[in-house]
Scaffold this active site. Structure first.
Site, PDB file in Angstrom:
ATOM      1  N   GLU A  21       9.074  15.868  15.890  1.00  0.00           N
ATOM      2  CA  GLU A  21       9.374  15.872  14.460  1.00  0.00           C
ATOM      3  C   GLU A  21       8.436  16.845  13.740  1.00  0.00           C
ATOM      4  O   GLU A  21       7.216  16.724  13.862  1.00  0.00           O
ATOM      5  CB  GLU A  21       9.201  14.460  13.889  1.00  0.00           C
ATOM      6  CG  GLU A  21       9.649  14.356  12.448  1.00  0.00           C
ATOM      7  CD  GLU A  21       9.383  12.992  11.826  1.00  0.00           C
ATOM      8  OE1 GLU A  21       8.287  12.436  12.040  1.00  0.00           O
ATOM      9  OE2 GLU A  21      10.267  12.503  11.109  1.00  0.00           O
ATOM     10  N   GLU A  61      10.309   1.473  10.173  1.00  0.00           N
ATOM     11  CA  GLU A  61      11.216   2.609   9.921  1.00  0.00           C
ATOM     12  C   GLU A  61      10.404   3.859  10.198  1.00  0.00           C
ATOM     13  O   GLU A  61       9.506   4.199   9.437  1.00  0.00           O
ATOM     14  CB  GLU A  61      11.696   2.594   8.468  1.00  0.00           C
ATOM     15  CG  GLU A  61      12.502   1.363   8.089  1.00  0.00           C
ATOM     16  CD  GLU A  61      13.847   1.301   8.780  1.00  0.00           C
ATOM     17  OE1 GLU A  61      14.359   2.359   9.198  1.00  0.00           O
ATOM     18  OE2 GLU A  61      14.373   0.187   8.934  1.00  0.00           O
ATOM     19  N   LYS A 104       0.847  -1.198   0.000  1.00  0.00           N
ATOM     20  CA  LYS A 104       0.000   0.000   0.000  1.00  0.00           C
ATOM     21  C   LYS A 104       0.880   1.245   0.000  1.00  0.00           C
ATOM     22  O   LYS A 104       1.563   1.536   0.974  1.00  0.00           O
ATOM     23  CB  LYS A 104      -0.890   0.047   1.239  1.00  0.00           C
ATOM     24  CG  LYS A 104      -1.935   1.169   1.101  1.00  0.00           C
ATOM     25  CD  LYS A 104      -2.559   1.564   2.419  1.00  0.00           C
ATOM     26  CE  LYS A 104      -1.953   2.802   3.020  1.00  0.00           C
ATOM     27  NZ  LYS A 104      -2.069   4.026   2.226  1.00  0.00           N
ATOM     28  N   CYS A 127      13.023  11.763   6.300  1.00  0.00           N
ATOM     29  CA  CYS A 127      13.223  11.327   7.688  1.00  0.00           C
ATOM     30  C   CYS A 127      14.656  11.560   8.141  1.00  0.00           C
ATOM     31  O   CYS A 127      14.927  11.656   9.332  1.00  0.00           O
ATOM     32  CB  CYS A 127      12.854   9.856   7.818  1.00  0.00           C
ATOM     33  SG  CYS A 127      13.725   8.825   6.636  1.00  0.00           S
TER      34      CYS A 127
HETATM   35  P1  NDP Z   1       2.110   7.847   8.233  1.00  0.00           P
HETATM   36  O1  NDP Z   1       2.558   7.051   9.403  1.00  0.00           O
HETATM   37  O2  NDP Z   1       0.953   8.740   8.385  1.00  0.00           O
HETATM   38  O3  NDP Z   1       1.776   6.890   7.006  1.00  0.00           O
HETATM   39  C1  NDP Z   1       2.663   5.950   6.453  1.00  0.00           C
HETATM   40  C2  NDP Z   1       1.873   4.911   5.691  1.00  0.00           C
HETATM   41  O4  NDP Z   1       1.077   4.158   6.609  1.00  0.00           O
HETATM   42  C3  NDP Z   1       0.896   5.489   4.683  1.00  0.00           C
HETATM   43  O5  NDP Z   1       0.809   4.641   3.574  1.00  0.00           O
HETATM   44  C4  NDP Z   1      -0.389   5.525   5.478  1.00  0.00           C
HETATM   45  O6  NDP Z   1      -1.522   5.589   4.660  1.00  0.00           O
HETATM   46  C5  NDP Z   1      -0.272   4.209   6.220  1.00  0.00           C
HETATM   47  N1  NDP Z   1      -1.114   4.097   7.411  1.00  0.00           N
HETATM   48  C6  NDP Z   1      -1.706   5.072   8.129  1.00  0.00           C
HETATM   49  N2  NDP Z   1      -2.421   4.548   9.155  1.00  0.00           N
HETATM   50  C7  NDP Z   1      -2.255   3.200   9.093  1.00  0.00           C
HETATM   51  C8  NDP Z   1      -2.707   2.103   9.875  1.00  0.00           C
HETATM   52  N3  NDP Z   1      -3.505   2.250  10.923  1.00  0.00           N
HETATM   53  N4  NDP Z   1      -2.320   0.858   9.525  1.00  0.00           N
HETATM   54  C9  NDP Z   1      -1.514   0.666   8.482  1.00  0.00           C
HETATM   55  N5  NDP Z   1      -1.055   1.662   7.682  1.00  0.00           N
HETATM   56  C10 NDP Z   1      -1.409   2.908   7.986  1.00  0.00           C
HETATM   57  O7  NDP Z   1       3.414   8.621   7.742  1.00  0.00           O
HETATM   58  P2  NDP Z   1       3.499   9.696   6.592  1.00  0.00           P
HETATM   59  O8  NDP Z   1       2.986   9.115   5.317  1.00  0.00           O
HETATM   60  O9  NDP Z   1       2.934  10.965   7.114  1.00  0.00           O
HETATM   61  O10 NDP Z   1       5.086   9.827   6.416  1.00  0.00           O
HETATM   62  C11 NDP Z   1       5.865  10.676   7.157  1.00  0.00           C
HETATM   63  C12 NDP Z   1       6.538   9.939   8.298  1.00  0.00           C
HETATM   64  O11 NDP Z   1       7.329   8.868   7.782  1.00  0.00           O
HETATM   65  C13 NDP Z   1       7.496  10.819   9.070  1.00  0.00           C
HETATM   66  O12 NDP Z   1       7.319  10.605  10.445  1.00  0.00           O
HETATM   67  C14 NDP Z   1       8.862  10.316   8.631  1.00  0.00           C
HETATM   68  O13 NDP Z   1       9.886  10.534   9.570  1.00  0.00           O
HETATM   69  C15 NDP Z   1       8.611   8.869   8.402  1.00  0.00           C
HETATM   70  N6  NDP Z   1       9.611   8.324   7.511  1.00  0.00           N
HETATM   71  C16 NDP Z   1      10.553   7.468   8.022  1.00  0.00           C
HETATM   72  C17 NDP Z   1      11.562   6.980   7.209  1.00  0.00           C
HETATM   73  C18 NDP Z   1      12.573   6.020   7.737  1.00  0.00           C
HETATM   74  O14 NDP Z   1      13.238   5.375   6.914  1.00  0.00           O
HETATM   75  N7  NDP Z   1      12.753   5.860   9.031  1.00  0.00           N
HETATM   76  C19 NDP Z   1      11.663   7.374   5.798  1.00  0.00           C
HETATM   77  C20 NDP Z   1      10.611   8.274   5.379  1.00  0.00           C
HETATM   78  C21 NDP Z   1       9.628   8.727   6.213  1.00  0.00           C
HETATM   79  P3  NDP Z   1      -2.203   7.017   4.338  1.00  0.00           P
HETATM   80  O15 NDP Z   1      -1.177   7.863   3.699  1.00  0.00           O
HETATM   81  O16 NDP Z   1      -3.293   6.659   3.437  1.00  0.00           O
HETATM   82  O17 NDP Z   1      -2.658   7.555   5.666  1.00  0.00           O
END
Ligand code: NDP
Length: 480
Positions: free
Chosen positions: A384, A248, A173, A282
């Site tokens: 963050e 991550e 997803k 990130c």
């Molecule tokens: P989110 O946690 O909001 O979403 C990440 C993914 O999870 C999206 O596809 C989201 O869908 C999905 N999601 C949301 N709720 C659920 C759930 N209950 N169960 C399963 N999947 C779910 O993060 P963001 O998209 O806002 O990304 C930014 C964040 O990602 C920042 O905190 C950043 O630091 C972190 N990040 C970490 C990295 C690393 O390597 N450590 C690299 C890049 C980013 P939807 O978008 O539809 O809500």
């Protein structure tokens, strides 16, 4: 208007609900495509397809599996311009960055893991005179891969490439905010002849589609990249089901700058590590710690260069800072600027929404902000923000810099700038971060372990780590 489709069992299909969500172009603040509003029925279909195709894919001769994955990478290279443009439109990031970072890395991820699988080997242990043990590593089964919006195709492929190379089949997803390149990717998979059901992409909302993937009993392994709060929720759901998890998560990364650094190199890279991709990486350094004797000179030059960054139309090759991902995220970033003021911070530049004339006049643009005068414990320095916002703080002693650097709930990455090699190693060893860069930033060798400590995640990706993650070890002991 273009309708994005799910990719299930080798076909591009509508969601079971037949409902669609809007997908916006953040630089224009305008809806430009529609995305499936999928639900647990679509996830169930995708999982069934992935289960059915597992035996064929996991037992396919490795050279054949590799050839199919390399063909997909070749098609990404062929469509490089088209995918870069699509990524820029979907995310608001400068197209120049989508080319130099996102799409080139998506292709590299697939090439890396397609070929790594050919070299992946397991161990054998001899107990002299008693026994010989050999360990097999077999693909676990159907993997769930969930990725965020900031580096859409880059992080999507960073997950699915090792999963597929290891022999797993996948239900993935992408973020609902940035579905476009994953959709284009599904078309490339069909063209490359990826057997049906091996990769399934279900578009839609996190708490519907994402949650259904996490909860599905036939998906035993989950790789997730996203925010720490979502990660916590996923861990709480997956743990009682004993799923294997890689998380991550977020970061609040320190840049530690000593007075003996190479000033020009430090400055040039610190601007990039602060504001690349609008600070929505990130790994961006959001807390800059500068040795006091260099502090004034550093702040003055850093602000001058920040003000010179061109914020504008992402499709203009000269643009350095594009649009933030959404109006909601822009408002969150702006609210942190207000918070910083309330906490006593001084905004030296930026921090306001700006209007770009022409086609981007309704886009979500924020001038990059530099803030000083805050202490280490305030919320601005602990939480963050994930936008073009950095704080700069002075330090007197090496120990103080290490204390500041470690003093957050996160532990993803850190950079150290010094020409003193002994100090660089000494400090690196004391930092509680999974990734340390000395005199550089985001220099990535894909063979190295990648991941965070503390609330920045659980587990490591990259190199053999990811292939081990998607496989299950079994030891066979034979009495001699
Ligand atoms: P989110 O946690 O909001 O979403 C990440 C993914 O999870 C999206 O596809 C989201 O869908 C999905 N999601 C949301 N709720 C659920 C759930 N209950 N169960 C399963 N999947 C779910 O993060 P963001 O998209 O806002 O990304 C930014 C964040 O990602 C920042 O905190 C950043 O630091 C972190 N990040 C970490 C990295 C690393 O390597 N450590 C690299 C890049 C980013 P939807 O978008 O539809 O809500």
């Amino acid at each position: 208007m273009l309708k994005i489709l799910n990719y299930i069992d080798g076909e591009l299909v509508s969601p079971a609900s037949t409902l669609y969500l809007d997908n916006s172009n953040p630089a224009e603040g305008k809806v430009y495509s529609r995305i499936p509003d999928s639900n647990e029925q679509d996830v169930a279909r995708a999982t069934e397809a992935a289960k059915t195709s597992f035996t064929g894919w996991s037992s396919m001769p490795l050279d054949k599996r590799t050839a199919i994955l390399l063909k997909i990478a070749d098609l990404i290279d062929r469509d490089f311009e088209k995918l870069s443009l699509a990524e820029s439109i979907d995310t608001g990031k400068p197209v120049a960055l989508a080319k130099s970072m996102d799409i080139s890395r998506a292709s590299a991820n697939i090439k890396f893991y397609a070929t790594a699988a050919m070299h992946f080997a397991s161990e054998s242990h001899l107990m002299e005179g008693e026994s010989i043990n050999y360990t097999t590593r077999s693909a676990i089964g159907v993997a769930g891969c969930i990725s965020p919006w900031n580096l859409p195709l880059y992080l999507f492929t960073w997950k699915i490439a090792p999963a597929l190379a290891a022999g797993c089949t996948v239900v993935a997803k992408p973020s609902e905010l940035t579905p476009m390149t994953a959709f284009l990717f599904s078309q490339l998979c069909i063209e490359a002849g990826l057997p049906k059901g091996v990769l399934n992409i279900v578009h839609g909302l996190g708490d519907k589609v994402g949650q259904a993937i996490i909860e599905h009993p036939d998906i035993p392994v989950i790789s997730f990249t996203g925010g720490t709060i979502t990660g916590r929720k996923i861990a709480a759901t997956a743990a009682p089901m004993f799923k294997k998890l890689s998380l991550e998560l977020g970061g609040k990364n320190p840049n530690i700058i000593f007075a003996d650094c190479d000033f020009e190199q430090t400055m040039e890279t610190s601007i990039r590590s602060s504001f690349s991709n609008q600070g929505e990486i990130c790994l961006c350094g959001s807390r800059i710690l500068v040795e006091r004797s260099l502090y004034d000179r550093f702040v003055q030059e850093f602000v001058r260069r920040t003000q010179a960054l061109i914020v504008g139309d992402p499709l203009d090759e000269k643009t350095k800072i594009g649009a933030l991902i959404s109006e909601a995220h822009m408002n969150k970033v702006l609210s942190y600027i207000e918070l910083a003021k309330q906490e006593g911070g001084k905004i030296l530049c930026g921090g306001k929404q700006i209007k770009i004339s022409g086609r981007c006049e309704n886009g979500y643009f924020v001038e990059p902000a530099v803030i000083t005068g805050l202490n280490q414990n305030c919320r601005t320095n602990q939480e963050e923000i994930f936008g073009p916002v950095v704080t700069i703080m002075p330090f007197d002693k090496e120990e103080e810099a290490i204390t500041f650097a470690n003093d957050t709930a996160y532990g993803l990455s850190a950079t150290i700038w010094t020409e003193n090699l002994k100090r660089a190693h000494r400090v690196a060893h004391q930092l509680k971060s999974g990734i340390i860069w000395i005199n550089c930033w985001l220099l990535r060798d894909l063979r190295t372990p990648f991941g965070g400590m503390k609330q920045s995640g659980v587990g490591r990706e990259g190199g053999w780590e990811a292939l081990r993650f998607f496989t299950e070890a079994k030891n066979v002991c034979i009495r001699l």
